[in-house]
Design an enzyme around this catalytic site. Structure first.
Site, PDB file in Angstrom:
ATOM      1  N   ASN A 163       0.852  -1.197   0.000  1.00  0.00           N
ATOM      2  CA  ASN A 163       0.000   0.000   0.000  1.00  0.00           C
ATOM      3  C   ASN A 163       0.882   1.239   0.000  1.00  0.00           C
ATOM      4  O   ASN A 163       2.109   1.136   0.046  1.00  0.00           O
ATOM      5  CB  ASN A 163      -0.955  -0.039   1.202  1.00  0.00           C
ATOM      6  N   ASP A 208      -3.841  -6.640   5.048  1.00  0.00           N
ATOM      7  CA  ASP A 208      -4.761  -7.571   5.709  1.00  0.00           C
ATOM      8  C   ASP A 208      -4.707  -8.972   5.089  1.00  0.00           C
ATOM      9  O   ASP A 208      -5.042  -9.945   5.747  1.00  0.00           O
ATOM     10  CB  ASP A 208      -6.192  -7.022   5.627  1.00  0.00           C
ATOM     11  N   LYS A 234       9.622 -15.953 -11.047  1.00  0.00           N
ATOM     12  CA  LYS A 234       8.740 -14.971 -11.687  1.00  0.00           C
ATOM     13  C   LYS A 234       7.692 -15.752 -12.485  1.00  0.00           C
ATOM     14  O   LYS A 234       8.053 -16.604 -13.321  1.00  0.00           O
ATOM     15  CB  LYS A 234       9.551 -14.062 -12.612  1.00  0.00           C
ATOM     16  N   LYS A 277     -13.409   0.265  15.823  1.00  0.00           N
ATOM     17  CA  LYS A 277     -12.093  -0.404  15.787  1.00  0.00           C
ATOM     18  C   LYS A 277     -11.473  -0.419  17.181  1.00  0.00           C
ATOM     19  O   LYS A 277     -10.885  -1.412  17.605  1.00  0.00           O
ATOM     20  CB  LYS A 277     -11.147   0.341  14.839  1.00  0.00           C
ATOM     21  N   LYS A 312     -10.733  -4.015  18.946  1.00  0.00           N
ATOM     22  CA  LYS A 312      -9.340  -4.432  19.161  1.00  0.00           C
ATOM     23  C   LYS A 312      -8.890  -4.204  20.606  1.00  0.00           C
ATOM     24  O   LYS A 312      -7.713  -4.365  20.922  1.00  0.00           O
ATOM     25  CB  LYS A 312      -8.398  -3.721  18.175  1.00  0.00           C
TER      26      LYS A 312
END
Ligand code: CTP
Length: 402
Positions: free
Chosen positions: A208, A277, A287, A336, A340
């Protein structure tokens, strides 16, 4: 507590210079990284080799001795967290008060932004002279600190004010300068930062846009506030903050293993990492050829590091981040925090105009499990880190178990 703290010990030419050798040894034993800067006259009383042997670190005596570092005063002054001058002579005080830079120690004193602590030692009349006292006042007004001198029998045979302060007092003054008294002082803080990278084949991966800036800024700020900081970082292109133990990982599983191993010894966790995630179910070590590529990539879930910590926590304080594209940032973050088992959560926007990802600046909303709420305007991540940690310190003060 002073492990890895970067101290410059300035030694001037007075008979008490021999005591500075023992001071260098004590500070080194307490964990400080002591770089000694000696004036030419100091070298006539004690040799640089004495300090190099006792500190195991370079001793600098001249401006142009090292061709690799033509401006040593700049690099020395910038790296220092504290400059201690012991013994400080009347001449050194006078030159510092005038802003002179004609020897290396004077240049370091003029150039540094670190706090300066003077431990003077000289003849009583020189110490009590109005010119010296004027210089002391000038330096004190600039925020410099003094320890000693104290009274006793001096090397010249006189009795009076002018003896170097006892080494224990100088070490205590160094400790007081380097170890902030705030609630983060001495706390073991674990910070996760950056993205994780989940291999797909030998050259491809899922990841990301996280730059790691927020986590690195938090690590530097927590360290500044006296915490012992460990940073578990995914792949980023940032320089590890000075004085922070930085452990590099690549995948979420590696970050999980590293962070969970450190967790029992941790007081506070700040999870700023953007952990992937999911990861490819069957990464290839080769590859993958185009014709062998499947149209669908099968993924398996990664461990949720923070959720595992929330289940395992005893006394630890957990601070999470919530990156949300959801317009209802606050309720998503609250959910959240609850799911958590967190104590605090920092919510910021992912994507859109206020995007916090890979950005120099970010706004944030800090929520705590007791219903507290603080909004921080868009600003640099260093500024935001200071605001977040100031709020965390305030929260710690009102939370008896933490
Ligand atoms: N986190 C973590 N391990 C994961 C995923 C997230 O430790 N596998 C932590 C992040 O570091 C952050 C918090 O959990 O402190 C929330 O992360 P975020 O990506 O906002 O949320 P997710 O739990 O992944 O949920 P969602 O993607 O559905 O928003």
């Amino acid at each position: 507590m002073m492990s890895g703290r970067r101290v410059i010990l300035g030694v001037c030419g007075g008979i008490a210079a021999y005591k500075a050798a023992d001071l260098a040894r004590r500070l080194t034993q307490e964990g400080c990284e002591v770089t000694t800067v000696m004036t030419a006259n100091a070298c006539r009383f004690v040799t640089p080799l004495t300090f190099r042997t006792l500190t195991g670190r370079p001793v600098v005596t001249e401006f142009f001795a090292d061709p690799a570092s033509p401006v040593p005063h700049i690099s020395l002054a910038q790296a220092a967290e504290l400059v201690v001058v012991a013994p400080a002579t009347a001449d050194c005080l006078a030159r510092a008060a005038q802003g002179r830079a004609d020897d290396l120690l004077a240049a370091v004193l003029l150039d540094t932004v670190a706090p300066i602590l003077w431990a003077p030692a000289m003849n009583t009349r020189m110490w009590e002279h109005p010119l010296t006292q004027g210089n002391v006042k000038k330096l004190t007004d600039l925020g410099h600190a003094f320890v000693g001198p104290c009274a006793g029998v001096l090397a010249c045979g006189d009795t009076g004010q002018g003896k170097l302060a006892p080494l224990e007092e100088i070490v205590a003054a160094v400790r007081a300068k380097l170890i902030p008294a705030g609630p983060l002082a001495g706390k073991r803080v674990l910070i996760t930062a950056g993205p994780t990278r989940e291999p797909w084949d030998a050259i491809r991966y899922l990841s990301n846009r996280s730059s790691g800036r927020m986590g690195y800024a938090l690590a530097a700020e927590a360290r500044r506030r006296g915490a012992e900081v460990t940073l578990v970082s995914g792949p980023v292109s940032l320089t590890p903050p000075l004085g922070v133990r930085t452990l590099a990982v690549t995948t979420a599983q590696e970050m999980h293993a590293q962070a969970m191993a450190l967790f029992p010894e941790t007081d506070i966790v700040i999870a700023s990492a953007a952990v992937a995630d999911f990861r490819p179910a069957a990464p290839s070590s080769q590859k993958i050829k185009k014709q062998d590529m499947q149209a669908h990539l099968e993924l398996v879930p990664n461990p949720d590091i923070l959720a595992d910590m929330g289940r395992a926590k005893s006394r630890q304080v957990l601070v999470g981040f919530a990156a949300e594209s959801d317009p209802n940032l606050e309720s998503a973050a609250l959910k959240k925090m609850k799911n958590k088992n967190l104590d605090l959560i920092v919510a910021n926007a992912a994507g859109g105009e206020q995007d916090a990802f890979d950005a120099e600046q970010s706004a944030a909303l800090l929520l705590d499990a007791r219903g507290g709420r603080r909004e921080f305007a868009r600003q640099t991540k260093a500024g935001l880190a200071a605001e977040i940690l100031q709020s965390l310190e305030a929260w710690l003060l009102t939370t008896p178990h933490a």
